[in-house]
Every structure is written in structure tokens, then in C-alpha cells.
Design a protein around this motif. Structure first.
Motif, PDB file in Angstrom:
ATOM      1  N   ASP A   1       0.849  -1.185   0.000  1.00  0.00           N
ATOM      2  CA  ASP A   1       0.000   0.000   0.000  1.00  0.00           C
ATOM      3  C   ASP A   1       0.888   1.240   0.000  1.00  0.00           C
ATOM      4  OD1 ASP A   1      -1.566   2.237   0.964  1.00  0.00           O
ATOM      5  OD2 ASP A   1      -3.100   0.790   1.526  1.00  0.00           O
ATOM      6  N   LEU A   2       0.836   2.005  -1.079  1.00  0.00           N
ATOM      7  CA  LEU A   2       1.723   3.160  -1.219  1.00  0.00           C
ATOM      8  C   LEU A   2       1.380   4.295  -0.269  1.00  0.00           C
ATOM      9  CD1 LEU A   2       2.135   3.154  -5.080  1.00  0.00           C
ATOM     10  CD2 LEU A   2       4.023   3.237  -3.455  1.00  0.00           C
ATOM     11  N   GLN A   3       0.092   4.453   0.065  1.00  0.00           N
ATOM     12  CA  GLN A   3      -0.286   5.528   0.968  1.00  0.00           C
ATOM     13  C   GLN A   3       0.083   5.197   2.407  1.00  0.00           C
ATOM     14  OE1 GLN A   3      -2.182   5.121  -1.939  1.00  0.00           O
ATOM     15  NE2 GLN A   3      -1.258   7.073  -2.467  1.00  0.00           N
ATOM     16  N   GLN A   4      -0.237   3.991   2.821  1.00  0.00           N
ATOM     17  CA  GLN A   4       0.017   3.612   4.207  1.00  0.00           C
ATOM     18  C   GLN A   4       1.402   3.017   4.414  1.00  0.00           C
ATOM     19  OE1 GLN A   4      -3.203   1.071   5.492  1.00  0.00           O
ATOM     20  NE2 GLN A   4      -4.636   2.765   5.600  1.00  0.00           N
ATOM     21  N   GLU A   5       2.099   2.739   3.309  1.00  0.00           N
ATOM     22  CA  GLU A   5       3.447   2.158   3.363  1.00  0.00           C
ATOM     23  C   GLU A   5       3.448   0.856   4.152  1.00  0.00           C
ATOM     24  OE1 GLU A   5       6.011   5.282   4.800  1.00  0.00           O
ATOM     25  OE2 GLU A   5       6.229   6.116   2.787  1.00  0.00           O
ATOM     26  N   THR A   6       2.504  -0.034   3.804  1.00  0.00           N
ATOM     27  CA  THR A   6       2.390  -1.314   4.487  1.00  0.00           C
ATOM     28  C   THR A   6       2.483  -2.456   3.486  1.00  0.00           C
ATOM     29  OG1 THR A   6      -0.032  -1.191   4.352  1.00  0.00           O
ATOM     30  CG2 THR A   6       1.011  -0.420   6.389  1.00  0.00           C
ATOM     31  N   LEU A   7       3.167  -3.511   3.892  1.00  0.00           N
ATOM     32  CA  LEU A   7       3.331  -4.710   3.078  1.00  0.00           C
ATOM     33  C   LEU A   7       2.548  -5.844   3.733  1.00  0.00           C
ATOM     34  CD1 LEU A   7       4.855  -6.220   0.744  1.00  0.00           C
ATOM     35  CD2 LEU A   7       6.641  -6.710   2.441  1.00  0.00           C
ATOM     36  N   SER A   8       1.739  -6.546   2.941  1.00  0.00           N
ATOM     37  CA  SER A   8       0.932  -7.620   3.515  1.00  0.00           C
ATOM     38  C   SER A   8       0.818  -8.785   2.547  1.00  0.00           C
ATOM     39  CB  SER A   8      -0.466  -7.114   3.893  1.00  0.00           C
ATOM     40  OG  SER A   8      -1.140  -6.614   2.753  1.00  0.00           O
ATOM     41  N   ARG A   9       0.488  -9.935   3.114  1.00  0.00           N
ATOM     42  CA  ARG A   9       0.229 -11.139   2.331  1.00  0.00           C
ATOM     43  C   ARG A   9      -0.916 -11.901   2.991  1.00  0.00           C
ATOM     44  NH1 ARG A   9       5.010 -15.371   1.213  1.00  0.00           N
ATOM     45  NH2 ARG A   9       4.967 -15.432   3.484  1.00  0.00           N
ATOM     46  N   ALA A  10      -1.949 -12.164   2.210  1.00  0.00           N
ATOM     47  CA  ALA A  10      -3.151 -12.850   2.717  1.00  0.00           C
ATOM     48  C   ALA A  10      -3.712 -12.132   3.939  1.00  0.00           C
ATOM     49  CB  ALA A  10      -2.826 -14.302   3.047  1.00  0.00           C
ATOM     50  N   GLY A  11      -3.637 -10.801   3.923  1.00  0.00           N
ATOM     51  CA  GLY A  11      -4.198  -9.999   4.999  1.00  0.00           C
ATOM     52  C   GLY A  11      -3.300  -9.821   6.201  1.00  0.00           C
ATOM     53  N   ALA A  12      -2.173 -10.533   6.238  1.00  0.00           N
ATOM     54  CA  ALA A  12      -1.245 -10.428   7.371  1.00  0.00           C
ATOM     55  C   ALA A  12      -0.131  -9.446   7.025  1.00  0.00           C
ATOM     56  CB  ALA A  12      -0.656 -11.792   7.702  1.00  0.00           C
TER      57      ALA A  12
END
Length: 235
Positions: free
Chosen positions: A144-155
Motif C-alpha cells: 500500500d503506497l499511501q500507508q506504506e504497508t506490506l501484507s500477504r493474505a491480509g497479514a
């Protein structure tokens, strides 16, 4: 008016200098942080067994367990954000700290307000707020470019500040090469630090970091993120 104590970010300052510990504790408490201090690595490890912290501020040059060793020990157990403070500003020390998993590195002497800005920036990345917007998908991962978060399968997978800055720069132009110089401008750590961050990111997202599928080296240029899709998530 300060926020209630249980909503204030809880910081742990570890420094063998009594004066610096006292000054930083008072300064940061005045700016709305909850602050606990420790004079050495052993005491810090003991405190972390019974207390949760939002961010650690570690002096590097301490007797016994130094800041680098403490960073390594903390990373074996968890992913709490870490800022290293040191009078040594050499590039090799910055690289070592980043390699061990520190989020940021601030040489002494420093302006206390700069430390506050860095703390708030890291905490914002660690606990983002607001709806998501543009996301980049690569393999089973989403960034997510805005929140700067990396996730996989919701985790969610926690990123250090440097890793987040690097992935943001690559995800902003997916499947296009970004030079190491441009990436170093984004991460603020020099070209060697870029290589360190790439190595750490590959360990987190690649099935085989030695044969990366997502973050690829572009010989003579830099790196690129191979994206499967770019889309907007309106929540």
C-alpha cells in the motif's frame, strides 16, 4: 493537553550516560511520549520481558552489550522499531545498524527536535491510519503506497524505515528500473545502504532470495519491482 497515558507511545531509551538519559526522558515526555529508561543492554532486555514498547532508542557505544548487540538480540525476539544513537557517524556503522534491523540511525550530537520528527515518522509507518488507496500486487504480496504497508493474505509484514522507503520508491514505478543513486536519495543512506535494504527485503518477500522474482537487479542501472497489478482500493 496531553493524551491519556495509555494512548501515549511508549519509548525505551537505553544509554549509559545518566545525563543524556535524563535530558531525553524529560524532553520526550514534554512532547507527549511515555518514556522508560535503562542504563545498559541487560536492564533493557529485562524491562522488555515485562513491558511493551512502541519504539526503542539505543546508544551504540555502551559497555557490556553495545547498541549493535542489543539490536541483534531484540530482532531475534520481535520487530519493535529501533533508532540508534551514536557519536560514531561512519558509513560502516550505519550499514551495520541497518543490516541488524535498525529503522534509523542518528549521529551525536543531534537536535532533539530532529529525533522527535524521526520517532513520529517511524511510528506513523508502524501504526498507519486512514483508508488505503493505491496498491501494488506482486506474487502473493500487496504493498500500500499511501500507508506504506506490506501484507500477504491480509497479514502485515513489518518493514524498517529504510525498507519501506526503498519499496515505496520501487513500487512508485513498478516494473521499471530505478537507479541506485535515486534509491539512495529516497532512503538517505547511500548506495551501499540501498544494497543492504534490498538484501533484507528479498529475505522477507522472496521464496529464494538468491534467485529473486520480485525485486530484480538491473545490471548497470539499479533495481526494479516486478508487479503483477496496480489498483486502487477505495476501502
Amino acid at each position: 493537553m496531553n493524551a491519556p497515558a495509555d494512548t501515549e507511545p511508549h519509548l525505551l531509551i537505553v544509554d549509559d550516560d545518566d545525563r543524556i538519559r535524563s535530558l531525553l526522558k524529560r524532553f520526550l515526555a514534554e512532547r507527549g511520549f511515555r518514556v522508560t529508561t535503562a542504563p545498559d543492554g541487560a536492564r533493557a532486555m529485562s524491562l522488555m520481558k515485562g513491558m511493551a514498547f512502541d519504539l526503542l532508542i539505543l546508544d551504540v557505544m555502551m559497555p557490556g552489550m553495545d547498541g549493535f548487540e542489543l539490536t541483534g538480540a531484540v530482532r531475534e525476539k520481535g520487530d519493535v522499531p529501533i533508532i540508534l544513537l551514536t557519536a560514531r557517524g561512519e558509513a560502516d556503522d550505519r550499514i551495520r545498524g541497518l543490516t541488524l534491523g535498525a529503522d534509523d540511525y542518528l549521529p551525536k550530537p543531534f537536535e532533539p527536535e530532529e529525533l522527535v520528527l524521526r520517532i513520529r515518522s517511524i511510528l506513523k509507518r508502524a501504526r498507519p491510519a486512514g483508508p488505503a488507496h493505491v496498491k501494488v500486487r506482486f506474487g502473493s504480496w500487496e504493498y500500500d503506497l499511501q500507508q506504506e504497508t506490506l501484507s500477504r493474505a491480509g497479514a502485515r509484514t513489518r518493514l524498517t524505515g529504510g525498507e519501506s522507503a526503498l519499496l515505496s520508491a520501487l513500487a512508485a514505478t513498478p516494473s521499471r528500473a530505478v537507479s541506485r543513486i535515486a534509491l539512495s536519495d529516497k532512503t538517505g543512506g547511500g548506495e551501499r545502504a540501498v544494497d543492504v535494504q534490498v538484501t533484507r527485503l528479498r529475505r522477507k518477500i522472496e521464496r529464494d532470495p538468491r534467485q529473486p522474482l520480485h525485486i530484480q537487479t538491473v545490471r548497470g542501472e539499479g533495481y526494479k519491482l516486478i508487479a503483477d497489478a496496480v489498483f486502487e482500493d477505495r476501502g
